[in-house]
Design a protein around this motif. Structure first.
Motif, PDB file in Angstrom:
ATOM      1  N   LEU A 218       1.151  -1.505  -0.014  1.00 62.52           N
ATOM      2  CA  LEU A 218      -0.062   0.028   0.235  1.00 62.52           C
ATOM      3  C   LEU A 218       0.901   1.250   0.133  1.00 62.52           C
ATOM      4  N   ARG A 219       2.090   1.007   0.433  1.00 65.56           N
ATOM      5  CA  ARG A 219       3.141   2.558   0.835  1.00 65.56           C
ATOM      6  C   ARG A 219       3.941   2.641  -0.302  1.00 65.56           C
ATOM      7  N   LYS A 220       4.343   1.626  -0.452  1.00 71.21           N
ATOM      8  CA  LYS A 220       5.799   1.722  -1.679  1.00 71.21           C
ATOM      9  C   LYS A 220       4.932   1.497  -2.955  1.00 71.21           C
ATOM     10  N   ILE A 221       3.397   1.136  -2.705  1.00 74.59           N
ATOM     11  CA  ILE A 221       3.647   0.837  -3.980  1.00 74.59           C
ATOM     12  C   ILE A 221       2.517   1.617  -5.175  1.00 74.59           C
ATOM     13  N   ILE A 222       0.337   1.282  -4.154  1.00 76.45           N
ATOM     14  CA  ILE A 222      -0.249   2.160  -4.812  1.00 76.45           C
ATOM     15  C   ILE A 222      -0.218   3.370  -4.403  1.00 76.45           C
ATOM     16  N   PHE A 223       0.061   3.734  -2.567  1.00 80.15           N
ATOM     17  CA  PHE A 223       0.043   5.051  -2.978  1.00 80.15           C
ATOM     18  C   PHE A 223       0.909   6.148  -3.985  1.00 80.15           C
ATOM     19  N   PRO A 224       2.049   6.177  -4.253  1.00 83.50           N
ATOM     20  CA  PRO A 224       2.653   6.576  -4.763  1.00 83.50           C
ATOM     21  C   PRO A 224       1.931   6.734  -5.987  1.00 83.50           C
ATOM     22  N   LEU A 225       1.839   5.362  -6.493  1.00 85.37           N
ATOM     23  CA  LEU A 225       1.412   5.510  -7.922  1.00 85.37           C
ATOM     24  C   LEU A 225      -0.014   6.623  -7.869  1.00 85.37           C
ATOM     25  N   VAL A 226      -0.846   6.122  -7.123  1.00 81.56           N
ATOM     26  CA  VAL A 226      -2.453   7.491  -7.188  1.00 81.56           C
ATOM     27  C   VAL A 226      -2.608   8.685  -6.790  1.00 81.56           C
ATOM     28  N   LYS A 227      -0.907   8.743  -6.514  1.00 82.90           N
ATOM     29  CA  LYS A 227      -0.584  10.299  -6.126  1.00 82.90           C
ATOM     30  C   LYS A 227      -1.224  11.351  -6.316  1.00 82.90           C
ATOM     31  N   PRO A 228      -1.318  11.496  -8.048  1.00 87.44           N
ATOM     32  CA  PRO A 228      -1.986  12.414  -8.862  1.00 87.44           C
ATOM     33  C   PRO A 228      -3.476  12.727  -7.933  1.00 87.44           C
ATOM     34  N   GLY A 229      -4.096  11.374  -8.127  1.00 91.96           N
ATOM     35  CA  GLY A 229      -5.399  11.480  -7.452  1.00 91.96           C
ATOM     36  C   GLY A 229      -5.288  12.424  -6.281  1.00 91.96           C
ATOM     37  N   VAL A 230      -4.836  12.014  -5.020  1.00 90.12           N
ATOM     38  CA  VAL A 230      -4.603  12.083  -4.139  1.00 90.12           C
ATOM     39  C   VAL A 230      -5.035  13.732  -3.874  1.00 90.12           C
ATOM     40  N   ILE A 231      -3.846  14.053  -4.308  1.00 87.82           N
ATOM     41  CA  ILE A 231      -3.408  15.680  -4.064  1.00 87.82           C
ATOM     42  C   ILE A 231      -4.160  16.091  -4.934  1.00 87.82           C
ATOM     43  N   ALA A 232      -5.439  15.879  -5.799  1.00 85.29           N
ATOM     44  CA  ALA A 232      -6.089  16.779  -6.709  1.00 85.29           C
ATOM     45  C   ALA A 232      -7.451  16.548  -5.804  1.00 85.29           C
ATOM     46  N   GLY A 233      -7.165  15.468  -4.965  1.00 78.09           N
ATOM     47  CA  GLY A 233      -8.377  14.855  -4.509  1.00 78.09           C
ATOM     48  C   GLY A 233      -8.838  16.024  -3.077  1.00 78.09           C
ATOM     49  N   LEU A 292       0.164  26.393  -5.899  1.00 73.89           N
ATOM     50  CA  LEU A 292       1.493  26.495  -6.422  1.00 73.89           C
ATOM     51  C   LEU A 292       2.149  24.992  -6.183  1.00 73.89           C
ATOM     52  N   ALA A 293       1.857  24.633  -4.984  1.00 72.46           N
ATOM     53  CA  ALA A 293       2.267  23.529  -4.248  1.00 72.46           C
ATOM     54  C   ALA A 293       1.925  22.906  -4.969  1.00 72.46           C
ATOM     55  N   TYR A 294       0.346  22.240  -5.514  1.00 77.28           N
ATOM     56  CA  TYR A 294      -0.250  21.254  -5.952  1.00 77.28           C
ATOM     57  C   TYR A 294       0.857  21.386  -7.411  1.00 77.28           C
ATOM     58  N   VAL A 295       0.687  22.317  -8.143  1.00 78.71           N
ATOM     59  CA  VAL A 295       1.452  21.976  -9.497  1.00 78.71           C
ATOM     60  C   VAL A 295       2.690  22.235  -9.261  1.00 78.71           C
ATOM     61  N   ARG A 296       3.483  22.368  -8.214  1.00 81.13           N
ATOM     62  CA  ARG A 296       4.901  22.071  -7.968  1.00 81.13           C
ATOM     63  C   ARG A 296       4.968  20.241  -8.001  1.00 81.13           C
ATOM     64  N   ASN A 297       4.074  19.705  -6.992  1.00 79.64           N
ATOM     65  CA  ASN A 297       4.102  19.260  -6.623  1.00 79.64           C
ATOM     66  C   ASN A 297       3.409  17.864  -8.200  1.00 79.64           C
ATOM     67  N   ALA A 298       2.498  18.460  -8.663  1.00 80.08           N
ATOM     68  CA  ALA A 298       2.447  17.525  -9.662  1.00 80.08           C
ATOM     69  C   ALA A 298       3.229  17.027 -10.499  1.00 80.08           C
ATOM     70  N   GLY A 299       4.227  18.538 -11.186  1.00 81.36           N
ATOM     71  CA  GLY A 299       5.007  18.611 -11.868  1.00 81.36           C
ATOM     72  C   GLY A 299       6.404  17.402 -11.724  1.00 81.36           C
ATOM     73  N   LYS A 300       6.223  17.653 -10.360  1.00 83.68           N
ATOM     74  CA  LYS A 300       7.781  16.514 -10.064  1.00 83.68           C
ATOM     75  C   LYS A 300       7.234  15.141 -10.266  1.00 83.68           C
TER      76      LYS A 300
END
Lengths: 306, 364, 266
Positions: A218-233, A292-300
């Motif tokens: 959950l922590r190392k595979i799933i979460f990083p892959l869905v991070k864009p969705g988490v940030i958007a939410g 801005l934090a979102y855009v920065r993070n999403a870009g990363k």
């Protein structure tokens, strides 16, 4: 006779011009009735309040000072305006806690939805979408009915003998929190679900194959892959939560003010339009920082937004 | 096909198409020139990325050349948008309008031209008959098979009687048998309608079967234009020789150049006659090409000598791969007879005789 | 492999999800149930009754507000959809060109600003115009609603447009269709489900709006949500339950329709 290059360039110019013409009405309406007026707010924040509301066209930094400071009426010294600061902190705190709460609840929900079979998935999506499109006011009102002293929750608690007098849930910060979490939950679930749906579960399989525990997967595979969705939410929840008006009005009563109530006050009884404007701009600034934090993070994380 | 004094339907004059700019720019077409006569079946042949589809799109009007001109019966059509050009396209994906019936699709071009309803109806019926689709006139295009869609796309493009018909790899999605049938169909249609067909494909067999003339393209350039025989028997360049059919490449010392002929001395020591491409002055050493079917395998001595390495059976004929004494590889093609085998086995020592007029000196 | 190890199972997630779904619907169900409650309390059941619906129906203010909501909603939705369709055509299926990102950001801008800020901004802006022109009719509300509905209509239209095969329009041009004819005969019919979805979305969004309407409206210009807000602030009556239930049914109907239309796209 035009050369090939000239013909090509002319066609391109025509295309760009056509696209501007097509988008003009939308841009115009939005500029006049959404974006443009924001500039006016900025201007107003530097003016003097008029006697009956509105403004006097006279420059004054007072509004901006009043955001966090207050002037002693006797000796004109500035000190921190405790009331305002409290409201700012409360609003930010509530917005953050709401975001975290909806994340904690929404993440498993989105996961659940994404792991259903193809056919059922649409049903669950439909079930989540309905509250999303139901009027915010109605949903807040529904919560109100349940948590008020004469409402269902207290009725059950009293009947079961757990308490002897109704628990005051309504008109507290907790009420606002419950209301906002309830109202914004779908906003967190939907983007996370969108990310999760695209998740390739073969990667999860690979994780298990390589001795990872459920939690690690959950922590190392799933979460990083869905991070864009988490940030958007998170953004989709934080921004409305910060500027929430309806829910705090209905569930907080007059006492637990959030920023929106404070702002409204300035245009009503407070008769301080410049202060109201300054406060609004302050809210915008906080929102832009978050974006801005979102855009920065999403870009990363390599998310392309277009 | 005798040379007719026809006019040129399409003239491509020094056309270039460059995508991007600065460092990353790509020349999809590099100063390409070709003339296509009216009433001919002309094919643009080449591997993917060679620029053939780009050229087609420029002729259709979906893009503008960066330099050069495209003339339709002498008129520069480059400034004209596609809906003003009397040129129609059959798309690779067919691009049939999914929300219309077969009949509506076919009649669309005429409708756009403002023809009267009665005329459109008559012409659509004519077209349906031409491609043998009368029974499916009222069907939605999403409900018919791939082969049927292909024929509807064809009918739709032919209905407005364009001056030129462009076909962008229209048969690539069909299975083998259907493709062969359609190749014959297309040839027949071109004859019947008399419209100039410009056909794009990467399948060299298809090009050889159907075309009056072929332009072989690679990396944005046209390497050779000619009839199928010219292209096959007298390839001008290594790429053309390699791309079309199977070929054997032999290094040879060249002498006695003159009158389109030369003497080539092979590594084995024998000297044979070879043709030379027009205007080409070969150097002392050059590559000579010989088609596998123009060489014969013998148990006795021949122009070349070697060992049989591999024998591959193809149904109609057999390919015998020989490793020459000189180290080069050579393939001989032999037509199969019903009763006997090919007559040779792996490991046999053999001689290869090269027919007269079978060798061509390559412009490397 | 061990007994039925599901790679998709995470402990507790299903329980939380189930709870969320229940909790999401519970208050709404309670609200609907009590709309039919003969008693006027919200914790005791007094029998089934339609009287609250009747009184709401007879309440002129309710009718007035509802009509105004529909009026503003339909005009704003139609305008927003038309403008959004044009904007989608302008910003999709093209290589990036100067101004594209700007346009995209500008179209979506209303989504990025908290409603309270927009509400304040429009309050100020329109009050200025009111002084100038003396006009204080429904126009301001229509303009405001159109503006924030555009990004919502834009989304499904753009999505549908992006999935459309550009070759179809090329084929039409190849067959002598002018750009306008191509749009009318090919693009629009194929785009239509997306346009319809956008229209419905815009309508729902407009109907639902509380904050911006509250700030922009003049006295007596209540929409249904602002009327309800005013009532709730004054005290809770079961009549509001009845109105809410009716409103809910409408929203559910539209969302269901929206789902159907979106599904038909394939």
């Amino acid at each position: 006779m035009a050369t090939a290059e000239e013909v090509a360039k002319a066609a391109e110019r025509r295309d760009v011009r056509d696209r501007w013409l097509l988008s003009a009405p939308a841009l115009l309406v939005i500029f006049l009735a959404a974006t443009g007026p924001l500039l006016i707010v900025l201007v107003y924040s530097f003016l003097t309040p008029g006697p009956y509301g509105d403004v006097k066209w006279q420059f004054s930094p007072e509004a901006w000072l009043s955001v966090f400071m207050e002037r002693d009426i006797f000796d004109d010294t500035l000190s921190v305006a405790a009331a305002h600061v409290t409201i700012f902190l409360r609003s930010i705190k509530l917005a953050v806690v709401t975001t975290l709460a909806t994340l904690a609840l929404g993440f498993p929900t989105a996961y659940f939805m994404a792991t259903r079979s193809e056919k059922t998935r649409d049903l669950w999506l439909f079930l989540i979408t309905i509250p999303f499109w139901t009027n915010l006011l109605i949903r807040t009102f529904a919560v109100l009915q349940i948590i008020r002293n004469e409402g269902i929750i207290n009725a059950i608690l009293l009947k079961l003998g757990i308490v002897s007098a109704p628990v005051q849930i309504l008109y507290t910060d907790t009420a606002i929190l419950i209301g906002m979490a309830y109202v914004y939950l779908p906003l967190m679930v939907l983007p996370i679900y969108a990310s999760m749906e695209k998740l390739d579960f073969r990667l999860v399989e690979a994780g298990y194959d390589l001795y990872a525990t459920r939690f690690k997967v959950l922590r190392k595979i799933i979460f990083p892959l869905v991070k864009p969705g988490v940030i958007a939410g998170s953004i989709l929840v934080f921004i409305p939560a910060l500027g929430a008006y309806v829910t705090p009005s209905v569930l907080g009563g007059g006492k637990n003010m959030m920023l929106s109530n404070l702002i409204e006050l300035q245009f009503g009884q407070g008769r301080n339009w410049p202060l109201g404007s300054a406060l609004s701009i302050a809210v915008m600034i906080i929102v832009m920082v978050a974006l801005l934090a979102y855009v920065r993070n999403a870009g990363k994380s390599g998310v392309r937004h277009g | 096909m005798p040379d007719k004094p026809d006019r040129n339907a399409i003239e491509v004059v020094k056309v270039s198409k460059i995508f991007g700019s600065g460092e990353g720019q790509v020349a999809a077409l590099d100063t390409v020139s070709v003339s296509i006569r009216e009433n001919e079946f002309f094919t643009l042949l080449g591997p993917s990325g060679c620029g053939k589809t780009t050229l087609l799109r420029l002729i259709a009007g979906f893009d503008f050349p960066t330099a050069g001109e495209i003339l339709l019966y002498g008129q520069d059509i480059a400034p004209l948008p596609p809906f003003k050009r009397p040129v129609n396209t059959v798309f690779q994906s067919y691009a049939l309008f999914p929300h219309m019936t077969v009949a509506d699709n076919i009649g669309f071009g005429l409708e756009m031209l403002g023809k009267p309803k009665a005329q459109i109806k008559a012409r659509v019926a004519e077209m349906l008959k031409l491609v043998k689709m009368e029974a499916l006139a009222g069907r939605r295009t999403s409900q018919i098979s791939g082969g049927q869609q292909q024929r509807v796309a064809l009918a739709r493009a032919l209905a407005p009687q364009p001056k030129v018909l462009l076909l962008d790899e229209p048969l690539s999605a069909l299975d083998y048998k259907l493709r062969k049938e359609m190749q014959i169909e297309l040839k027949r249609l071109q004859h019947e309608t008399g419209i100039t067909f410009i056909f794009v494909t990467h399948d060299q067999e298809e090009a050889l079967t159907m075309s009056d003339r072929i332009a072989v393209m690679s990396s944005g350039k046209i390497l050779q234009v000619g009839s199928p025989w010219d292209i096959y028997d007298k390839p001008a360049e290594r790429f053309v020789a390699d791309f079309i059919g199977e070929t054997n490449f032999l290094t040879a010392a060249i002498s006695g150049v003159g009158n389109g002929k030369a003497r080539a001395t092979l590594k084995s020591g024998t000297t044979i006659d070879a043709t030379v491409a027009e205007g080409f002055q070969p150097k002392d050493n050059a590559t000579v090409v010989v088609r596998p079917e123009h060489a014969k395998l013998t148990k006795a001595k021949g122009d070349l000598a070697g060992l049989v390495e591999n024998i591959v059976y193809f149904g109609t004929d057999t390919h015998i791969h020989v490793r020459l004494d000189s180290g080069e590889a050579f393939t001989v093609r032999q037509q199969n007879s019903r009763s006997a085998g090919c007559g040779f086995e792996q490991g046999d020592k053999v001689g290869i005789s090269i027919g007269n007029d079978a060798a061509q000196v390559l412009k490397d | 492999m061990a007994d039925n190890f599901s790679i998709k199972h995470q402990p507790g997630f299903t329980a939380i999800a189930a709870t969320c779904f229940v909790v999401l619907y519970l208050p709404i169900i309670v609200l609907v149930v009590y709309a039919f409650n003969a008693a006027s309390s919200t914790s005791e059941w007094g029998g089934f009754s339609l009287k609250w619906f009747q009184s709401a129906w007879q309440n002129t203010q309710v009718i007035d507000a509802t009509l105004r909501s529909f009026q503003i909603g339909s005009i704003a939705a139609v305008l927003a959809t038309i403008f959004a369709t044009m904007a989608a055509l302008a910003t999709t299926r093209t290589a990036p060109y100067p101004g594209l990102t700007f346009k995209y950001a500008a179209i979506n801008q209303p989504l990025m600003v908290p409603e309270i800020v927009t509400g304040v901004a429009l309050l100020i802006f329109f009050s200025r115009i009111k002084i100038f022109t003396g006009y204080s009719g429904i126009g301001y509300l229509v303009a405001a609603h159109t503006a924030f509905c555009i990004p919502f209509a834009y989304l499904p239209i753009r999505a549908r447009l992006e999935n459309m095969d550009l070759t179809l329009e090329r084929a039409a041009a190849d067959l002598y269709a002018t750009p306008w004819k191509t749009f009318r005969r090919i693009t629009l019919p194929l785009l239509w489900p997306g346009v319809l979805a956008g229209l419905m979305l815009a309508f729902v969004i407009s109907l639902d709006d509380v904050v911006i309407t509250e700030f922009v409206k003049s006295g007596g210009q209540d929409t249904l949500p602002t009327y309800m807000l005013g009532q709730i602030r004054r005290g809770i009556t079961p009549e509001i339950n009845a109105i809410s239930t009716a409103f809910l049914l409408l929203s559910v109907a539209i969302v269901t329709l929206f789902f159907f239309v979106s599904r038909k796209q394939d």
